[in-house]
Design a protein around this motif. Structure first.
Motif, PDB file in Angstrom:
ATOM      1  N   THR A 668      12.911  14.874 -33.369  1.00 51.56           N
ATOM      2  CA  THR A 668      13.706  15.412 -32.274  1.00 51.56           C
ATOM      3  C   THR A 668      13.348  14.645 -31.010  1.00 51.56           C
ATOM      4  O   THR A 668      12.172  14.469 -30.694  1.00 51.56           O
ATOM      5  CB  THR A 668      13.415  16.909 -32.067  1.00 51.56           C
ATOM      6  OG1 THR A 668      13.712  17.601 -33.280  1.00 51.56           O
ATOM      7  CG2 THR A 668      14.262  17.475 -30.939  1.00 51.56           C
ATOM      8  N   THR A 868      22.845  11.873 -34.067  1.00 60.37           N
ATOM      9  CA  THR A 868      23.072  13.213 -33.501  1.00 60.37           C
ATOM     10  C   THR A 868      23.494  13.096 -32.047  1.00 60.37           C
ATOM     11  O   THR A 868      22.915  12.328 -31.272  1.00 60.37           O
ATOM     12  CB  THR A 868      21.794  14.068 -33.588  1.00 60.37           C
ATOM     13  OG1 THR A 868      20.714  13.347 -32.980  1.00 60.37           O
ATOM     14  CG2 THR A 868      21.442  14.351 -35.041  1.00 60.37           C
ATOM     15  N   SER A 869      24.523  13.833 -31.691  1.00 63.14           N
ATOM     16  CA  SER A 869      25.083  13.760 -30.341  1.00 63.14           C
ATOM     17  C   SER A 869      24.124  14.361 -29.322  1.00 63.14           C
ATOM     18  O   SER A 869      23.382  15.294 -29.616  1.00 63.14           O
ATOM     19  CB  SER A 869      26.412  14.515 -30.291  1.00 63.14           C
ATOM     20  OG  SER A 869      26.869  14.609 -28.965  1.00 63.14           O
ATOM     21  N   ASP A 870      24.162  13.805 -28.103  1.00 63.30           N
ATOM     22  CA  ASP A 870      23.317  14.386 -27.055  1.00 63.30           C
ATOM     23  C   ASP A 870      24.110  15.285 -26.124  1.00 63.30           C
ATOM     24  O   ASP A 870      23.631  15.702 -25.088  1.00 63.30           O
ATOM     25  CB  ASP A 870      22.602  13.280 -26.244  1.00 63.30           C
ATOM     26  CG  ASP A 870      23.589  12.386 -25.504  1.00 63.30           C
ATOM     27  OD1 ASP A 870      24.808  12.543 -25.720  1.00 63.30           O
ATOM     28  OD2 ASP A 870      23.138  11.540 -24.706  1.00 63.30           O
TER      29      ASP A 870
END
Length: 900
Positions: A668, A868-870
Motif C-alpha cells: 500500500t 490501483t487508482s489514486d
C-alpha cells in the motif's frame, strides 16, 4: 643414572596413584618421550591410551605435551585404525589445548591439527567443518609466515572438494591459490597437484586448451624431480583424456599407456583401474565397443572408491546402451546405484547426476522402441520408469543448487542440466501427463531468478543486525572485485584475489550460520516447490487470459498452452536462428518497402512455427520465452502485408509462471508515493543528452495528483537507489547498455552508472511498475535455462513484479510519444498489458508509415494487472478537509452560543 632412577620411581608412583592425584607435566613428558623413542614396541597405542587416561581429568592446558599426546593418538586412530570418529575426538582436544598455547615453536603442530581435522571432516562428508579447519590452517600459516607447503595441500584439498561438488569456478580459484603457495614453498609436488585439479576444472567447463596447458605444466614440473612419481600416472592419464576429447586418439593412447606403466611400477591397482576407465571411454568415443568394455570391466575390478565404482559402472551402462543391449545396460546402472548412498549428503553429486540421467535416458530409449499396438503396455511402463528417474534427478539438481555458491558455476550447471528437462518434457509429452510436463517446464526456466526471489522473502525473517552484516559482505565483495579489475600488477591482483576468496568463504559461513539458527529463513530460501498447474489456471481465470511456455531443446521445440479450463502440449519444428534474423531487422530502421517485406517474411515464418499450430484464442496472452527475446506482437500472419499479432492479442511476457505468482505485490502506497519520474538529461559519461525527456516527463507527471521528479543533476544514481524503491510507479528516461556477450548490463544516471550486480546489494523494491525508457534494457547474454540476463531481469531480482523495457534502440521522439500514450491509457484504468497494446495502436495511427522497429521493442515483462487508482486518495483528502472544516465551524458556533 641415579637422577633418572629417581624420576622413574616418582613417575611410576604418580601414574599409578589413580585419578585422585594428577601426574606432573614433567613426568608426562618423560613417559611420552620414552614411548615415542621405542620404535620396535608394538604396544605404543595401548601405552599412549593408558597415559592419556591418567591425564583426562587433570587441568593440563598450560603445556603442549598433553596436546601432543592427543594429537598422536588421533593420528593413530586415523592412519592405523581407520577410526575417524575417535581421530576427530582426540584432535579436537589437541586443538583446544593448542589454541590456548602462546608458544610460537608449537605453531606447526597447531597448523597440522587444523589441517588433519579438515581432512578427517572431509572424509566423513562434513563439508562445512572441513572448509572451516582447512581455512584455519592457512590463516595460521599466514600468521607465522612459514610451512607454505601445508597451505598448498590445504588449497588443493579444498579445490578437489569443490570439484566434486561441481563448483568448478571455485575449484579453479582455490587451486590457483594452492599453486601460489606451492611456488612460495618451492614444493614442486604440491604445486603440480594444484595444477592438475585446475586442469580438471577447466576440462569440465569445456575449456580444453587451458586444461591441456595446466596439465602439461604439472607434467613438466614432476618430470624435473622424478619419472616414477605416483602423481605422474594421474597426470599422464588426464592428459590422455584431454587429447581424447580433442579427437587425438593415438596421442591419447600413448599418454594413457605411460600412465598405466607408472601405476603398475608403483603397484597401485586402483590407479591402474582409473587409467583403464579412461582408455575405455576413449574407445567409446571412437565407437570401438569391444575394446571399450574390455578396459571398463577391468577398471570395475580395480577401482576401490565408491565414486569410482559409480562412474565406471555408469560408463559400462552407456556402452551397452549404445550397443542396444538394454537389459545389460540397466543392470550396470542398478549396480552403480548400490554405491550411491544418500544423494543429498554425497560428495560426488556430479557422478550421481550422470548415473541417474543416463538411466532415465535408457528407459526413454527403450520406451521408444515399442511402436506396435501390442507393446503399448511395455511402452508406457518404460516411460513411467523414465519419469520416476527424471524426478529423482530433478531432486538431485535441487541439492546441487544449494551447494553452488558461485554465480558462474550456477549458470554452468543450469546449462548442463538442460538436457534432463528436455528429455523429461518429452517423456511427459508421450505420456500426455500435462501436470508433470508443466512442472518440468517451470523447473527448466529462470530457476536462479526464483532463487533470488526466495532470498528476498527469506530476508524478511532476519534481524536488522544480520541484514546489515550481509550488506557489508556484499559491499566489500563488490569493492574487491572493482579493485581486482583495475589492478595491473600480477602480484597485487593475486593478493586481492586471495582476499576476495577468503571474504567469500566468510560470507558463505555467515549465510550457513543464518540457515542453521533461523529455520524460517532456511525454509523460505531453499523452497524448491513450483507453482502448480491448478493454481496457475486459477490465476489465468482471474485475468481472463491464456499462457504459452516454450522450451527450445536440441532435438525439438515444445510449447505448453495453459488456459483456465484446458492445457495442451505441442511439439514444434523451429530453427532458433530465425529469432536472430528477426531481431536483426528490428534493431535497425526499416526505411524501404524491400526491408519491410523481408521483415514481414521473417515474422511470418516464426508465426507459422510458434503461434499458428497452437490454435490460440484471441485476447490476453502471456508468453514465457526460451532463448532470444523476440516481440511476438510484431509477428505478421501474412508474409506479404502487415497483419500483426498486436491487433489480435494483448501480449505480456514473463520469466515463468512462478515469477508471476510469487512476485505479486501487495504494498500500500501513500498518495505522495504514487509516481516518480527520473530524467538526468546530461551524463558525466559523455553520452548524448536526452533533449525533450524533461518535457515528456512533466507531461506524464501531470496525470497524477501527486508526483515527484528527479531531473538533470537530481537524477543521480544515489537518488534513484534512495527513493525509487518506495514509489508505486517509476519512470526512467536514460541511456542503457547491454550486449549478447559478457558485458554486464548497466543503466546511466547523471553522475554514474548502475550495474545489474549492484542491485543484489539493495533491499527489496516495493515498486509495482518500472518503465525503463532506455535503449537495450531488455537485451543481454542468453543463459540456457535462465533466459536473457538483461537489466530488466536484474530489477526483477529485487522484487519488481512488472517492468516495461526496450529490446533495442528507438528514436528519442518515438520513445517519448509511445511512453506518453502508454500512461494515457494506464490512467484510464486499463491493465498494463492492454494499456501498452493500445499505446502501440495509437502510435501507429498517429505516425504515417510507422514501422515495427519503432513500436514493437517496448515490451511488458511480468504482472499485467491495472495499477490501483489514486482517486480514492483524492476523495478521502477532500472528505477529510470537509470534515475538519465542519468540526471547526461546529465548535466555533458552539463557543459563540456558550458566550451568549
Amino acid at each position: 643414572m641415579k637422577t633418572n632412577l629417581i624420576i622413574a620411581i616418582l613417575l611410576f608412583s604418580t601414574l599409578n596413584f589413580g585419578h585422585s592425584q594428577c601426574p606432573k607435566v614433567e613426568l608426562i613428558r618423560y613417559e611420552f618421550q620414552k614411548i615415542q623413542k621405542d620404535k620396535s614396541d608394538n604396544n605404543t597405542f595401548s601405552k599412549l591410551s593408558e597415559l592419556n587416561k591418567k591425564c583426562v581429568n587433570c587441568v593440563l592446558d598450560t603445556d603442549t605435551i598433553y596436546a601432543l599426546l592427543n594429537y598422536k593418538l588421533s593420528r593413530i586412530f586415523d592412519l592405523e585404525r581407520q577410526d575417524l570418529s575417535n581421530a576427530i575426538k582426540y584432535m579436537l582436544v589437541a586443538k583446544h589445548l593448542l589454541e590456548k598455547s602462546i608458544i610460537p615453536k608449537h605453531s606447526k603442530l597447531l597448523i597440522n591439527t587444523y589441517y588433519f581435522l579438515g581432512q578427517n571432516y572431509l572424509t566423513i562428508g562434513n563439508k562445512e567443518r572441513a572448509l572451516e579447519y582447512l581455512d584455519k590452517s592457512i590463516v595460521q600459516i599466514d600468521k607465522q609466515s612459514f610451512f607454505y607447503s601445508r597451505a598448498a595441500i590445504a588449497y588443493k584439498d579444498e579445490a578437489k572438494l569443490f570439484l566434486k561438488l561441481g563448483d568448478y569456478y571455485k575449484a579453479i580459484a582455490k587451486s590457483e591459490l594452492g599453486i601460489a603457495y606451492g611456488s612460495k614453498a618451492k614444493d614442486v609436488r604440491f604445486t603440480a597437484q594444484n595444477m592438475w585439479v585446475k586442469a580438471i576444472a577447466f576440462s569440465e567447463l569445456g575449456n580444453l586448451e587451458k586444461a591441456e596447458n595446466s596439465i602439461s605444466d604439472a607434467n613438466d614440473l614432476i618430470n624435473e624431480i622424478s619419472r616414477t612419481d605416483y602423481d605422474l600416472g594421474s597426470y599422464y592419464s588426464f592428459k590422455g583424456e584431454i587429447l581424447s576429447k580433442k579427437g587425438k586418439y593415438n596421442a591419447a593412447l600413448e599418454s594413457y599407456l605411460k600412465a598405466e606403466k607408472v601405476s603398475i611400477d608403483l603397484f597401485y591397482p586402483p590407479e591402474v583401474g582409473k587409467v583403464h576407465e579412461a582408455i575405455g571411454l576413449m574407445y567409446l568415443k571412437s565407437k570401438d565397443y569391444s575394446k571399450s568394455l574390455k578396459y571398463l570391466h577391468s577398471a570395475a575390478l580395480l577401482v576401490k572408491e565408491k565414486v569410482d565404482k559409480v562412474t565406471v559402472l555408469t560408463n559400462i551402462g552407456i556402452v551397452l546402451a549404445e550397443q542396444k543391449k538394454f537389459s545389460q545396460a540397466l543392470k550396470s546402472y542398478n549396480d552403480a546405484t548400490r554405491y550411491v548412498g544418500n544423494p543429498k549428503k554425497s560428495f560426488f553429486k556430479d557422478a550421481i547426476f550422470d548415473l541417474y540421467s543416463s538411466k532415465a535416458k535408457l528407459s526413454l530409449t527403450i520406451a521408444n522402441t515399442f511402436t506396435d499396438n501390442k507393446s503399448n503396455k511395455n511402452h508406457k511402463n518404460h516411460l513411467i520408469n523414465a519419469l520416476k528417474t527424471y524426478e529423482v534427478t530433478d531432486e538431485l539438481i535441487d541439492y546441487m543448487r544449494q551447494e553452488h555458491t558461485g554465480t558462474q558455476s550456477k549458470y554452468f550447471w543450469r546449462q548442463k542440466t538442460r538436457s534432463i528437462y528436455e528429455a523429461a518434457i518429452e517423456t511427459c509429452y508421450l505420456l500426455k501427463d500435462y501436470e508433470k510436463a508443466f512442472y518440468f517446464f517451470e523447473k527448466s526456466r529462470s530457476v536462479l531468478l526464483n532463487d533470488k526471489l526466495n532470498e528476498l522473502g527469506a530476508k524478511q525473517k532476519l534481524s536488522e543486525s544480520d541484514l546489515q552484516q550481509e550488506k557489508d559482505f556484499l559491499r566489500q565483495i563488490s569493492s574487491l572485485n572493482i579493485s581486482i579489475e583495475k589492478e595491473s600488477s600480477v602480484k597485487e591482483k593475486n593478493k586481492l584475489s586471495n582476499q576476495l576468496l577468503d571474504l567469500q568463504e566468510k560470507q558463505d559461513n555467515f549465510i550457513k550460520s543464518l540457515e542453521t539458527k533461523n529455520p524460517a529463513y532456511y525454509q523460505i530460501k531453499y523452497d524448491t516447490t513450483t507453482v502448480t498447474l491448478k493454481r496457475f489456471q486459477t490465476y489465468l481465470a482471474g485475468i481472463k487470459g491464456q499462457a504459452v511456455e516454450y522450451f527450445m531443446g536440441d532435438a525439438a521445440t515444445y510449447a505448453i498452452v495453459v488456459s483456465a479450463n484446458s492445457v495442451s502440449i505441442k511439439k514444434l519444428t523451429y530453427q532458433s536462428s530465425a529469432s536472430q534474423q528477426l531481431l536483426d531487422f528490428c534493431s535497425k530502421n526499416i526505411n524501404t518497402k524491400s526491408e519491410l517485406n523481408q521483415f514481414l517474411l521473417a515474422g511470418s515464418a516464426i508465426y507459422k512455427s510458434l503461434i499458428e499450430p497452437l490454435n490460440l484464442q484471441k485476447g490476453r496472452l502471456i508468453i514465457s520465452q526460451d532463448g532470444e527475446f523476440i516481440p511476438f506482437e510484431a509477428l505478421s500472419k501474412s508474409a506479404t502485408k502487415p497483419n500483426y499479432l498486436l491487433n489480435d492479442f494483448i501480449v505480456s511476457y514473463t520469466y515463468s509462471a512462478q515469477f508471476l505468482l510469487k512476485n505479486a505485490q501487495k504494498t500500500t502506497f501513500l498518495p505522495q508515493n504514487k509516481f516518480l519520474g527520473i530524467a538526468p538529461v546530461n551524463f558525466t559519461q559523455k553520452m548524448s543528452p536526452l533533449k525533450g525527456s524533461v518535457e515528456s516527463l512533466e507531461k506524464i507527471a501531470k496525470n497524477y495528483f501527486w508526483s515527484s521528479t528527479l531531473v538533470e543533476q537530481e537524477g543521480s544514481k544515489k537518488a534513484f537507489l534512495t527513493h525509487a524503491k518506495n514509489y508505486q510507479i517509476v519512470q526512467i528516461y536514460s541511456h542503457a547498455f547491454a550486449d549478447s556477450n559478457e558485458t554486464e548490463p548497466r543503466i546511466y544516471f547523471a553522475d554514474s552508472m548502475l550495474k545489474v550486480s549492484e542491485l543484489s546489494m539493495e533491499e527489496q523494491f516495493k515498486t509495482d511498475l518500472l518503465v525503463l525508457s532506455a535503449c537495450k534494457t531488455g537485451v543481454g547474454k542468453v543463459a540456457k535455462g535462465e533466459g536473457v540476463l538483461s537489466l530488466a531481469r536484474g530489477f526483477s531480482m529485487v522484487g519488481i513484479p512488472a517492468t516495461i523495457t526496450s529490446l533495442w534502440s528507438i528514436e528519442d521522439a518515438d520513445t517519448y510519444t509511445l511512453t506518453e500514450f502508454f500512461y494515457e491509457y494506464l490512467n484510464k484504468g486499463l491493465p498494463k498489458d492492454e494499456a501498452l497494446q493500445q499505446a502501440k495502436i495509437a502510435f501507429i495511427a498517429s505516425k504515417q508509415n510507422a514501422t515495427p522497429n519503432a513500436w514493437s521493442g517496448m515490451v511488458l515483462i511480468g504482472d499485467s494487472l491495472a495499477i490501483t487508482s489514486d482517486f480514492w486518495h483524492i476523495w478521502a483528502s477532500i472528505g477529510s478537509i470537509i470534515l475538519i472544516c465542519s468540526l471547526i465551524y461546529f465548535f466555533k458556533k458552539k463557543a459563540i452560543n456558550f458566550k451568549k
